[in-house]
Design a protein around this motif. Structure first.
Motif, mmCIF file in Angstrom:
data_model
loop_
_atom_site.group_PDB
_atom_site.id
_atom_site.type_symbol
_atom_site.label_atom_id
_atom_site.label_comp_id
_atom_site.label_asym_id
_atom_site.label_seq_id
_atom_site.Cartn_x
_atom_site.Cartn_y
_atom_site.Cartn_z
ATOM 1 N N PHE A 165 0.838 -1.207 0.000
ATOM 2 C CA PHE A 165 0.000 0.000 0.000
ATOM 3 C C PHE A 165 0.880 1.267 0.000
ATOM 4 C CE2 PHE A 165 -3.372 -2.901 1.207
ATOM 5 C CZ PHE A 165 -4.522 -2.305 0.715
ATOM 6 N N PHE A 169 1.309 0.852 -4.387
ATOM 7 C CA PHE A 169 0.025 1.461 -4.757
ATOM 8 C C PHE A 169 0.137 2.989 -4.847
ATOM 9 C CE2 PHE A 169 -2.822 -2.284 -3.095
ATOM 10 C CZ PHE A 169 -2.290 -3.101 -4.092
ATOM 11 N N HIS A 172 1.655 3.874 -8.069
ATOM 12 C CA HIS A 172 0.723 3.765 -9.202
ATOM 13 C C HIS A 172 -0.199 4.990 -9.267
ATOM 14 C CE1 HIS A 172 -1.531 1.943 -12.388
ATOM 15 N NE2 HIS A 172 -2.650 2.021 -11.694
ATOM 16 N N LEU A 173 -0.647 5.468 -8.115
ATOM 17 C CA LEU A 173 -1.475 6.681 -8.120
ATOM 18 C C LEU A 173 -0.682 7.882 -8.633
ATOM 19 C CD1 LEU A 173 -3.496 6.409 -4.779
ATOM 20 C CD2 LEU A 173 -4.138 5.642 -7.061
ATOM 21 N N LEU A 234 -10.963 2.330 -15.380
ATOM 22 C CA LEU A 234 -10.315 1.838 -14.161
ATOM 23 C C LEU A 234 -9.967 3.004 -13.233
ATOM 24 C CD1 LEU A 234 -7.802 -0.982 -15.217
ATOM 25 C CD2 LEU A 234 -9.583 -1.154 -13.473
ATOM 26 N N ILE A 238 -11.141 3.627 -9.442
ATOM 27 C CA ILE A 238 -10.215 3.923 -8.345
ATOM 28 C C ILE A 238 -10.651 5.205 -7.624
ATOM 29 C CG2 ILE A 238 -7.841 4.683 -7.814
ATOM 30 C CD1 ILE A 238 -6.865 2.746 -10.026
ATOM 31 N N LEU A 241 -13.762 4.385 -5.503
ATOM 32 C CA LEU A 241 -13.508 3.468 -4.389
ATOM 33 C C LEU A 241 -12.685 4.128 -3.284
ATOM 34 C CD1 LEU A 241 -13.811 0.598 -3.294
ATOM 35 C CD2 LEU A 241 -11.791 -0.062 -4.614
ATOM 36 N N ILE A 242 -11.628 4.825 -3.641
ATOM 37 C CA ILE A 242 -10.812 5.455 -2.592
ATOM 38 C C ILE A 242 -11.587 6.607 -1.942
ATOM 39 C CG2 ILE A 242 -8.617 6.578 -2.006
ATOM 40 C CD1 ILE A 242 -7.252 5.000 -4.121
ATOM 41 N N SER A 245 -13.773 5.014 0.537
ATOM 42 C CA SER A 245 -13.001 4.556 1.694
ATOM 43 C C SER A 245 -12.600 5.733 2.582
ATOM 44 C CB SER A 245 -11.767 3.783 1.200
ATOM 45 O OG SER A 245 -11.053 3.239 2.281
ATOM 46 N N LEU B 234 -13.432 -3.003 2.059
ATOM 47 C CA LEU B 234 -13.058 -1.895 1.165
ATOM 48 C C LEU B 234 -11.570 -1.945 0.833
ATOM 49 C CD1 LEU B 234 -14.941 1.299 2.448
ATOM 50 C CD2 LEU B 234 -14.963 0.382 0.119
ATOM 51 N N HIS B 235 -10.765 -2.321 1.832
ATOM 52 C CA HIS B 235 -9.317 -2.404 1.595
ATOM 53 C C HIS B 235 -8.996 -3.553 0.638
ATOM 54 C CE1 HIS B 235 -8.553 -0.175 5.669
ATOM 55 N NE2 HIS B 235 -9.276 0.509 4.821
ATOM 56 N N ASP B 237 -11.043 -4.512 -1.746
ATOM 57 C CA ASP B 237 -11.440 -3.993 -3.062
ATOM 58 C C ASP B 237 -10.359 -3.066 -3.628
ATOM 59 O OD1 ASP B 237 -13.813 -5.363 -3.005
ATOM 60 O OD2 ASP B 237 -15.019 -3.659 -2.314
ATOM 61 N N ILE B 238 -9.794 -2.218 -2.754
ATOM 62 C CA ILE B 238 -8.728 -1.310 -3.204
ATOM 63 C C ILE B 238 -7.525 -2.125 -3.669
ATOM 64 C CG2 ILE B 238 -7.030 0.401 -2.396
ATOM 65 C CD1 ILE B 238 -9.253 1.574 -0.595
ATOM 66 N N TYR B 239 -7.178 -3.163 -2.909
ATOM 67 C CA TYR B 239 -6.041 -4.008 -3.286
ATOM 68 C C TYR B 239 -6.260 -4.622 -4.672
ATOM 69 C CZ TYR B 239 -2.103 -7.215 -2.864
ATOM 70 O OH TYR B 239 -0.914 -7.861 -3.082
ATOM 71 N N LEU B 241 -8.377 -3.693 -7.091
ATOM 72 C CA LEU B 241 -8.542 -2.725 -8.181
ATOM 73 C C LEU B 241 -7.214 -2.090 -8.587
ATOM 74 C CD1 LEU B 241 -10.535 -1.245 -10.020
ATOM 75 C CD2 LEU B 241 -10.916 0.401 -8.166
ATOM 76 N N ILE B 242 -6.416 -1.673 -7.614
ATOM 77 C CA ILE B 242 -5.138 -1.036 -7.983
ATOM 78 C C ILE B 242 -4.189 -2.072 -8.576
ATOM 79 C CG2 ILE B 242 -3.178 0.360 -7.202
ATOM 80 C CD1 ILE B 242 -4.934 1.717 -5.230
ATOM 81 N N SER B 243 -4.224 -3.299 -8.059
ATOM 82 C CA SER B 243 -3.385 -4.351 -8.657
ATOM 83 C C SER B 243 -3.768 -4.563 -10.110
ATOM 84 C CB SER B 243 -3.541 -5.661 -7.884
ATOM 85 O OG SER B 243 -3.009 -5.532 -6.585
#
Lengths: 254, 254
Positions: A165, A169, A172-173, A234, A238, A241-242, A245, B234-235, B237-239, B241-243
């Motif tokens: 994370f 991750f 990537h952001l 995608l 993202i 979803l974030i 969260s 949610l975490h 899902d984040i894992y 999606l970003i992967s």
């Protein structure tokens, strides 16, 4: 003087090799790998060879190879009386035979070939089944780093997940962010001070207190505009979803 | 000497106020806000008041208030012959009446009340309908920052969106990461060198080249283990999606 054989020719092996080359207490007596081409990088400085040619005179053998290969290569080596370590964040000690002297030497960092790591600041997470072996690993760790910590396999897996994370991750952001600038003819340097401040802030504030932005303040107008601006599906997902969260953390309605 | 009235008492207003207090070329003649309590912070240093008490002697009026309020407060002020600026990343010039002298003064940074911003390194994005007004805004920008750039409303919106990814979203991932450490009895300082390196690396490498980790190398075994370790849906899902998004970039199978 600790005699070490490095097994592996990838990023981690390269970084460890570069770091230990300048350390007096460590003698890197051999680098072992499959690829003759990759071994060429090490050949001017030490003996190199294939697994079946392994030098049996070392005190410590370090597997810096892909997670998937650790168990198999460890079994091939047939050096049960020597201390054999892996460098993986996500593998327990169970990959080693129960009669193998073994341990973990996990440097918690992201390694790229074009950038030399500064090991003094990198935490080395160590583990062993045996107390004396653990002390030997600790001594080896301190030849590189000021921070050597004993961490169980369970904790190390969680730490590795946290690192995904915090590094993979977020990187990537930052890539998505940079793409948005390039696509819109904006200088990527414009975001540099913001990126620096994002992490600098956290030396002083917790990320909960440092959080700002439309999701944090439940600014749905801005969030809708942002979703309209994004073209990549995608990236839209993202964003949604974030944001969701973040809002969960601050008790906003979804 | 540029006479400025600041409208707003939040983070941005506070940071601009602190920065301009030490600048000779700017005279902050008034701070305007609704909350008497928040105005107390500014009262020892300058005149304060409500919107209807606005001082009409300034050269430039700056709206540092929430996006939703800009249009309404701008209309209330009734100072069409004076230069009125907003500080929002995501609002165009259309929030101002067409007969209003106006512009944008957007400092690209994340502001928290407990941390004083260093404006010298913060890009100030400016815009105006009028050439002379633009030059006046540029002069004001240079009293704070070494980097003042003219940016259109469309580009500024994209920049703001990019900033959400680069700051707000990465900060949230760093929060998740820190939580994983705390929940597992690990010292949050362990990740500090990795977080520093994540951004330091990007001064030298593009984020595409800097990308590492299980998703980058299509290591499904590790990804599955990580998903098992995560408890928060949610975490997870984040894992995932970003992967997936990382893998799309490197041409791996999904």
């Amino acid at each position: 003087m600790i005699k070490v054989v490095l097994i592996g020719t990838g990023n981690v092996a390269n970084q460890l090799f570069q770091a230990w080359r300048t350390v007096q207490e460590v003698d890197l007596i051999q680098v072992v790998g499959r690829s003759e081409e990759k071994l060429q990088t090490f050949a001017p400085f030490t003996e190199t060879g294939q697994v079946h040619q392994i030098n049996r005179e070392a005190d410590i053998y370090i597997l810096a190879i892909s997670d998937d290969s650790v168990q198999e290569v460890a079994a091939q080596l047939n050096i049960k009386d020597k201390l054999l370590l892996h460098t993986a964040g996500n593998l327990s000690l169970d990959v080693f035979d129960s009669s193998q002297r073994c341990g973990v030497f996990y440097p918690l960092q992201t390694f790229s070939s074009s950038r030399q790591a500064n090991f003094r600041e990198i935490p080395i997470c160590i583990e062993s089944r045996d107390k004396d072996d653990l002390e030997q690993i600790r001594t080896l760790g301190h030849t590189l780093s000021g921070k050597v910590v004993e961490i169980s396999s369970e904790q190390r897996q969680q730490l590795h997940l946290a690192a995904v994370f915090a590094n993979n991750f977020t990187n990537h952001l930052l890539k998505i962010s940079q793409e948005l600038l390039v696509e819109n003819g904006l200088d990527i340097e414009l975001l540099r001070p913001l990126i620096r401040e994002t992490t600098a802030k956290l030396e002083q504030l917790s990320p909960v207190d440092a959080q700002t932005g439309p999701a944090r303040r439940a600014d749905y107008g801005t969030m809708d505009k942002h979703l309209d601006l994004l073209k990549n599906e995608l990236h839209k997902d993202i964003y949604r979803l974030i944001s969701k969260s973040i809002q969960t953390n601050y008790g906003n309605k979804l």
